[in-house]
Design an enzyme around this catalytic site. Structure first.
Site, PDB file in Angstrom:
ATOM      1  N   LYS A 135       8.884  13.168 -18.482  1.00 35.91           N
ATOM      2  CA  LYS A 135       7.956  13.236 -19.605  1.00 35.91           C
ATOM      3  C   LYS A 135       6.803  12.271 -19.356  1.00 35.91           C
ATOM      4  O   LYS A 135       7.023  11.281 -18.656  1.00 35.91           O
ATOM      5  CB  LYS A 135       8.632  12.917 -20.939  1.00 35.91           C
ATOM      6  CG  LYS A 135       9.581  11.716 -20.989  1.00 35.91           C
ATOM      7  CD  LYS A 135       9.154  10.327 -20.643  1.00 35.91           C
ATOM      8  CE  LYS A 135       8.034   9.650 -21.331  1.00 35.91           C
ATOM      9  NZ  LYS A 135       7.848   8.231 -20.852  1.00 35.91           N
ATOM     10  N   TYR A 219       8.279   9.990 -27.691  1.00 36.19           N
ATOM     11  CA  TYR A 219       9.652   9.863 -28.206  1.00 36.19           C
ATOM     12  C   TYR A 219       9.651   9.960 -29.732  1.00 36.19           C
ATOM     13  O   TYR A 219      10.582  10.517 -30.321  1.00 36.19           O
ATOM     14  CB  TYR A 219      10.260   8.517 -27.800  1.00 36.19           C
ATOM     15  CG  TYR A 219      10.620   8.403 -26.340  1.00 36.19           C
ATOM     16  CD1 TYR A 219      11.864   8.831 -25.878  1.00 36.19           C
ATOM     17  CD2 TYR A 219       9.727   7.869 -25.418  1.00 36.19           C
ATOM     18  CE1 TYR A 219      12.198   8.719 -24.540  1.00 36.19           C
ATOM     19  CE2 TYR A 219      10.060   7.756 -24.076  1.00 36.19           C
ATOM     20  CZ  TYR A 219      11.293   8.184 -23.645  1.00 36.19           C
ATOM     21  OH  TYR A 219      11.623   8.083 -22.327  1.00 36.19           O
TER      22      TYR A 219
HETATM   23  P1  NAD Z   1       6.742   3.545 -11.495  1.00 36.29           P
HETATM   24  O1  NAD Z   1       5.343   3.045 -11.419  1.00 36.29           O
HETATM   25  O2  NAD Z   1       7.828   2.538 -11.496  1.00 36.29           O
HETATM   26  O3  NAD Z   1       7.027   4.557 -10.293  1.00 36.29           O
HETATM   27  C1  NAD Z   1       6.098   5.529  -9.891  1.00 36.29           C
HETATM   28  C2  NAD Z   1       6.407   5.980  -8.486  1.00 36.29           C
HETATM   29  O4  NAD Z   1       5.391   6.886  -8.082  1.00 36.29           O
HETATM   30  C3  NAD Z   1       6.406   4.836  -7.460  1.00 36.29           C
HETATM   31  O5  NAD Z   1       7.448   5.019  -6.557  1.00 36.29           O
HETATM   32  C4  NAD Z   1       5.073   5.009  -6.739  1.00 36.29           C
HETATM   33  O6  NAD Z   1       5.110   4.566  -5.393  1.00 36.29           O
HETATM   34  C5  NAD Z   1       4.895   6.517  -6.797  1.00 36.29           C
HETATM   35  N1  NAD Z   1       3.498   6.933  -6.667  1.00 36.29           N
HETATM   36  C6  NAD Z   1       3.064   7.921  -5.874  1.00 36.29           C
HETATM   37  N2  NAD Z   1       1.737   8.055  -5.961  1.00 36.29           N
HETATM   38  C7  NAD Z   1       1.315   7.117  -6.808  1.00 36.29           C
HETATM   39  C8  NAD Z   1       0.020   6.745  -7.286  1.00 36.29           C
HETATM   40  N3  NAD Z   1      -1.088   7.410  -6.931  1.00 36.29           N
HETATM   41  N4  NAD Z   1      -0.050   5.714  -8.136  1.00 36.29           N
HETATM   42  C9  NAD Z   1       1.054   5.067  -8.569  1.00 36.29           C
HETATM   43  N5  NAD Z   1       2.319   5.372  -8.135  1.00 36.29           N
HETATM   44  C10 NAD Z   1       2.429   6.390  -7.268  1.00 36.29           C
HETATM   45  O7  NAD Z   1       6.822   4.477 -12.778  1.00 36.29           O
HETATM   46  P2  NAD Z   1       8.123   4.906 -13.576  1.00 36.29           P
HETATM   47  O8  NAD Z   1       8.312   3.992 -14.708  1.00 36.29           O
HETATM   48  O9  NAD Z   1       9.241   5.126 -12.658  1.00 36.29           O
HETATM   49  O10 NAD Z   1       7.612   6.310 -14.220  1.00 36.29           O
HETATM   50  C11 NAD Z   1       7.561   7.490 -13.463  1.00 36.29           C
HETATM   51  C12 NAD Z   1       7.625   8.689 -14.415  1.00 36.29           C
HETATM   52  O11 NAD Z   1       8.874   8.658 -15.090  1.00 36.29           O
HETATM   53  C13 NAD Z   1       6.563   8.710 -15.490  1.00 36.29           C
HETATM   54  O12 NAD Z   1       6.147  10.007 -15.732  1.00 36.29           O
HETATM   55  C14 NAD Z   1       7.256   8.140 -16.711  1.00 36.29           C
HETATM   56  O13 NAD Z   1       6.718   8.618 -17.932  1.00 36.29           O
HETATM   57  C15 NAD Z   1       8.655   8.649 -16.497  1.00 36.29           C
HETATM   58  N6  NAD Z   1       9.678   7.787 -17.124  1.00 36.29           N
HETATM   59  C16 NAD Z   1      10.598   8.341 -17.923  1.00 36.29           C
HETATM   60  C17 NAD Z   1      11.573   7.559 -18.516  1.00 36.29           C
HETATM   61  C18 NAD Z   1      12.615   8.201 -19.394  1.00 36.29           C
HETATM   62  O14 NAD Z   1      13.328   7.465 -20.065  1.00 36.29           O
HETATM   63  N7  NAD Z   1      12.750   9.514 -19.395  1.00 36.29           N
HETATM   64  C19 NAD Z   1      11.584   6.196 -18.310  1.00 36.29           C
HETATM   65  C20 NAD Z   1      10.624   5.638 -17.459  1.00 36.29           C
HETATM   66  C21 NAD Z   1       9.670   6.456 -16.872  1.00 36.29           C
END
Ligand code: NAD
Length: 375
Positions: A135, A219
């Site tokens: 999401k 949410y």
């Molecule tokens: P994060 O920043 O920790 O991770 C993002 C990942 O994408 C990293 O591994 C990064 O290297 C990679 N990436 C590739 N291209 C990129 C770019 N151009 N810029 C930045 N990063 C890049 O983020 P996250 O918290 O893991 O979130 C990722 C997704 O998961 C989002 O869509 C977020 O909304 C979703 N999320 C959902 C939940 C949930 O509870 N369902 C919780 C956290 C995050």
């Protein structure tokens, strides 16, 4: 196993507690025997993939972590060693499409920054894989529609990572709310945290699509819809950003009100406040509330009759197992792409209202999709 000996064994293992009259029903409800767990490949190995999804995949019964897709070379060996992932199941963003030739991968789970969800969901579907997309589904309605079409054209399933539909506390909220167990209600919901590092993709419009509304407020929108068990008919919103200079690209804070056929929902979200997250229905008999409501562990629920007494689960493990079973049994997904599109549509209208000084916007083309529970 043949049916008769299987039934005999069931009676034996139950110590005779199972009456033979119950057996046909139990037999009919038994899960299908599986030869193998479905293989999941995580795309984007950031904090959610590493902190929640990969550990949850060690607890799942119907799927396992089979592969990874990463742009960071160093992560390959770290993940490969930690989760026993063979080299043949490791991809980068350039060779990702060749995952089409890999039978060990059944499901691709897209866990990238929001604006990258559409591209990787569409590429995964074209590669013949089922997809779970995090999401918010995408950063535009047009992209959501393209993602749904790509999965449909490929004959594959598409789910959104809405883990709380598999959480027992939120499940109670849905059942008690939807069945109006405590009478009529209005809902309040907020989700916020203080984002220390504003140098990350979440603060950049091109990658995030928007601010806390897309990340956290989604949410609250979900919570209001699944507690009412109805779709909103209109929205009105206002930006409430405290420090404008800190947020040149996305909102720092925003409040909005949704009108439902049987009540109102008042919501807020922020990247500028101390952590909080609740979903509260003010009912005729008192508060029906989850607080905290949206966390991974430690949820607490209160009803006018006292605390909720449900047992916590690993939400992500439940969510991924449910999707694997949807594939195995070819059954209906609780949280399909169409639900992601619905929520993106509401988000777009909330921004439209906030950009027009809180003007009431009708949600006339809202996709008609609900997760309805029965007690
Ligand atoms: P994060 O920043 O920790 O991770 C993002 C990942 O994408 C990293 O591994 C990064 O290297 C990679 N990436 C590739 N291209 C990129 C770019 N151009 N810029 C930045 N990063 C890049 O983020 P996250 O918290 O893991 O979130 C990722 C997704 O998961 C989002 O869509 C977020 O909304 C979703 N999320 C959902 C939940 C949930 O509870 N369902 C919780 C956290 C995050």
């Amino acid at each position: 196993m043949k049916r008769r000996p299987f039934i005999k064994q069931l009676v034996k293992f139950s110590g005779g507690a199972l009456l033979t009259s119950q057996l046909p029903l139990i037999y009919a409800c038994a899960k299908p025997t599986q030869n193998k767990k479905l293989g999941i490949a995580l795309v984007g190995l950031g904090s959610y993939a590493g902190g929640q999804l990969a550990p949850a995949l060690l607890e799942t019964e119907h799927c396992y972590l089979a592969g990874i897709v990463t742009g960071t070379k160093e992560k390959e060996s770290v993940w490969s060693n930690k989760y026993d992932i063979p080299k043949s199941n490791i991809y980068n963003y350039e060779n990702f499409d060749s995952i089409a030739d890999n039978d060990a991968i059944d499901i691709v789970y897209v866990v990238l920054p929001n604006s990258m969800h559409a591209e990787y969901t569409i590429r995964a579907a074209k590669a013949g894989k089922h997809v779970i997309c995090e999401k918010p589904m995408a950063t535009s309605i047009e992209d959501c529609k393209k993602m749904i079409a790509a999965a449909k054209n490929a004959g594959k399933k598409l789910a959104i990572g809405y883990r709380l539909h598999y959480d027992p506390f939120n499940d109670q909220m849905m059942k008690l709310g939807q069945n109006r167990v405590y009478g009529k209600m209005n809902i309040e919901s907020s989700f916020a945290f203080n984002m220390g590092n504003r140098n990350q993709w979440r603060a950049k419009k091109a990658l995030a699509g928007g601010g806390p509304l897309m990340d956290l407020g989604i949410y609250c929108i979900q919570g209001c819809i699944y507690t009412f068990g109805e779709l909103p008919t209109s929205v009105s919103a206002r930006y409430t950003t405290i420090n404008e200079k800190n947020w040149p690209e996305v909102e720092g804070s925003i409040d909005w009100e949704l009108t439902f056929p049987s009540g109102k929902a008042t919501c807020s979200t922020s990247y500028e406040k101390q952590y909080y997250g609740h979903l509260t229905a003010n009912t005729e008999k008192g508060k029906l509330m989850l607080s905290p409501a949206f966390v991974y562990n430690g949820l607490r629920g209160t009803t006018p009759d006292g605390p909720m007494t449900v047992k916590p689960v690993n939400q992500q493990a439940k969510q991924m197992d449910a999707f694997a079973l949807n594939i195995i049994n070819n059954s209906k997904i609780l949280v399909p792409g169409e639900m992601g599109l619905r929520d993106n549509y509401i988000i777009e209208k909330i921004y439209e209202s906030a950009n027009n000084d809180g003007k009431e916007i009708l949600l006339s083309n809202l996709p008609q999709i609900l997760d309805l529970r029965k007690i």
